[in-house]
Design an enzyme around this catalytic site. Structure first.
Site, PDB file in Angstrom:
ATOM      1  N   HIS A 133      43.762  35.828  28.110  1.00 13.55           N
ATOM      2  CA  HIS A 133      42.533  35.113  28.647  1.00 13.55           C
ATOM      3  C   HIS A 133      41.870  35.609  28.750  1.00 13.55           C
ATOM      4  O   HIS A 133      40.232  34.306  27.756  1.00 13.55           O
ATOM      5  CB  HIS A 133      42.645  33.588  29.743  1.00 13.55           C
ATOM      6  CG  HIS A 133      43.808  32.678  29.135  1.00 13.55           C
ATOM      7  ND1 HIS A 133      43.859  31.813  27.506  1.00 13.55           N
ATOM      8  CD2 HIS A 133      44.988  32.557  30.151  1.00 13.55           C
ATOM      9  CE1 HIS A 133      44.773  30.981  27.352  1.00 13.55           C
ATOM     10  NE2 HIS A 133      45.672  30.805  28.741  1.00 13.55           N
ATOM     11  N   GLU A 156      47.476  35.933  31.480  1.00 15.90           N
ATOM     12  CA  GLU A 156      46.058  35.700  32.137  1.00 15.90           C
ATOM     13  C   GLU A 156      45.264  36.410  31.110  1.00 15.90           C
ATOM     14  O   GLU A 156      44.376  35.906  31.389  1.00 15.90           O
ATOM     15  CB  GLU A 156      45.891  35.445  33.586  1.00 15.90           C
ATOM     16  CG  GLU A 156      46.923  34.412  34.109  1.00 15.90           C
ATOM     17  CD  GLU A 156      46.677  33.019  33.492  1.00 15.90           C
ATOM     18  OE1 GLU A 156      45.205  32.917  33.165  1.00 15.90           O
ATOM     19  OE2 GLU A 156      47.547  31.873  33.885  1.00 15.90           O
ATOM     20  N   ASP A 205      59.088  35.397  31.622  1.00 18.77           N
ATOM     21  CA  ASP A 205      58.841  36.392  31.226  1.00 18.77           C
ATOM     22  C   ASP A 205      59.631  37.496  30.369  1.00 18.77           C
ATOM     23  O   ASP A 205      59.082  38.407  30.060  1.00 18.77           O
ATOM     24  CB  ASP A 205      58.618  37.700  32.839  1.00 18.77           C
ATOM     25  CG  ASP A 205      57.450  37.059  33.600  1.00 18.77           C
ATOM     26  OD1 ASP A 205      57.009  36.484  33.116  1.00 18.77           O
ATOM     27  OD2 ASP A 205      57.211  37.902  34.654  1.00 18.77           O
TER      28      ASP A 205
HETATM   29 ZN   LIG Z   1      47.092  30.492  30.153  1.00 15.57          ZN
END
Ligand SMILES: [Zn+2]
Length: 450
Positions: free
Chosen positions: A260, A257, A323
């Site tokens: 982003h 995230e 992950d």
């Molecule tokens: Zn994403």
């Protein structure tokens, strides 16, 4: 646009029907499509974001990575959960452990220190990029007082909607980002990286993150930039810890995230996962062309659209794998993110300009000497006088009883005076603490009212 909306409706009806079964790793593309459909006037911001990527991914295969400046960003976690959810992750003690392990994962993965890089396929090894961004817990709040770098807000909400909020942009988990809807207000988003830890109402969605560019660009609320992630994917699971989602327990939802946040698109481009195409691209020079997302832990190699060497780079943090199967950002991605915070032209540049917020405030209680302040008479029948021999103005006086409860607070008529009288005769007889708050510090003395 119509077919895109239809596709989105299908994606989200799917999430509703399978709520606990389906994990949706990220809804960044779905959010952006919905936001642009509702607000076409925001399209120039998105175009600028993509142009920023193109400008800063100036990496050509065979060249050395551009030098990237080391920066540290103050972080605050807003943990917004109901009491059941808070218990599921171990209460306040569990939160503290997750904060620590999450910070360790971020600083490891954004500074080229993950041992997982040893497992990068040979064909991609030379593309490995060190982002060179560090993260530190904020220790000074916007109001100047101290903070551990996180706050736990117990909400009555069982979950926050990702795409159907009621306040702000009404999207991107907006209700989690305002206290009036049971969430937590952002701290000054030009100085702090705000991260919300929540539950989502549409099912097992792991994360969403409006990038800084959208807030800076105007129109989209600055108070909503920053990631919101699912509480069971927050932090890295330790040996005896429970309350994590299988496969997403390594602290890397937030790594994705934050990619982003620092302006990266998904590695396959900007169309929603699953409905991608070979023409759409992430704008990064050194990521292979890729049609759509990968999940779980794929076996290398997977052929890509253009049959380039190595095929799809599914181990990239901007894909959708588990992950444990993430291994890298590329040099091109690292350049974009580092430029975003270290270059004055970067959208997140202001976050790197406030290193003092990483320190605890130092002024409180260190300047005023015990001998500088006298309270008399003591014992008193009600009226007290505070004599201040320090030059620091008195801002207010707070009286607490022996249970530590604040019973009254009064401001002086003239803060600059050396002598201040207060009438406490309304208080019951007993022992009290009088906290004198000066501009330069705080001093507390005991008094007896009889
Ligand atoms: Zn994403």
């Amino acid at each position: 646009m119509k077919h895109i909306l239809l596709a989105m409706a299908l994606v989200f009806s799917g999430i509703d029907s399978y709520s606990q079964m389906t994990v949706q790793r990220c809804v960044y593309d779905e959010w952006k499509e919905q936001a642009l459909a509702k607000h076409p006037e925001w399209m120039p911001i998105e175009k600028q974001r993509q142009a920023f990527i193109n400008t800063h991914t100036l990496y050509e295969e065979g060249n050395a990575q551009k030098s990237t400046a080391a920066v540290t960003i103050p972080v605050v976690f807003h943990i917004v959960l109901n009491s059941v959810q808070l218990n599921q992750i171990g209460g306040a003690a569990g939160v503290a452990l997750r904060v620590d392990s999450q910070m360790a994962v971020l600083n490891r993965d954004f500074n080229g220190m993950s041992l997982d890089q040893a497992g990068i396929p040979t064909v991609f090894k030379s593309l490995y990029g060190n982002v060179n961004i560090s993260f530190g817990l904020a220790h000074t709040k916007p109001n100047g007082t101290s903070t551990p770098g996180y706050e736990i807000i117990t909400t009555t909400q069982s979950g926050f909607s990702v795409l159907s909020g009621t306040v702000g942009s009404q999207q991107a988990a907006s209700d989690a980002k305002y206290s009036i809807t049971g969430g937590a207000d952002a701290w000054d988003p030009t100085r702090y990286l705000n991260i919300w830890i929540v539950n989502f109402s549409e099912g097992t969605i792991l994360g969403i993150c409006p990038p800084m560019s959208w807030g800076i660009g105007g129109g989209f609320p600055m108070a909503e930039v920053g990631p919101a992630i699912h509480y069971k994917t927050f932090g890295k699971q330790g040996p005896s810890q429970t309350g994590f989602l299988t496969g997403y327990n390594g602290g890397r939802t937030l790594v994705h995230e934050l990619g982003h946040f620092f302006e990266l698109s998904h590695i396959w481009g900007n169309t929603p996962a699953g409905s991608g195409n070979c023409l759409d691209d992430d704008g990064i020079a050194d990521t292979p062309q890729q049609e759509k997302d990968n999940s779980n832990c794929p076996t290398f190699p997977i052929a890509n659209c253009t049959n380039s060497a190595g095929g799809e780079m599914f181990m990239n943090y901007m894909d959708y794998v588990y992950d444990a199967c993430y291994k890298m950002f590329t040099k091109g991605q690292a350049n974009v993110m580092n430029a975003d915070v270290s270059s004055p032209a970067g959208y997140a540049f202001s976050l790197s300009q406030n290193p003092h917020l990483l320190q605890f405030p130092t002024s409180v209680g260190t300047v005023i000497e015990e001998s500088d302040v006298t309270i008399f008479p003591n014992p008193t029948t009600g009226v007290i006088t505070i004599l201040n021999n320090d030059n620091s103005p008195l801002k207010k006086m707070v009286v607490t009883n022996i249970l530590g409860q604040s019973v009254t607070q009064l401001a002086p008529q003239d803060p600059l005076s050396k002598s201040h009288s207060f009438d406490l005769s309304e208080l019951p007889k007993g022992v009290y603490s009088v906290q004198c708050i000066f501009a330069n510090g705080t001093l507390t003395k005991k008094i007896i009212i009889q």
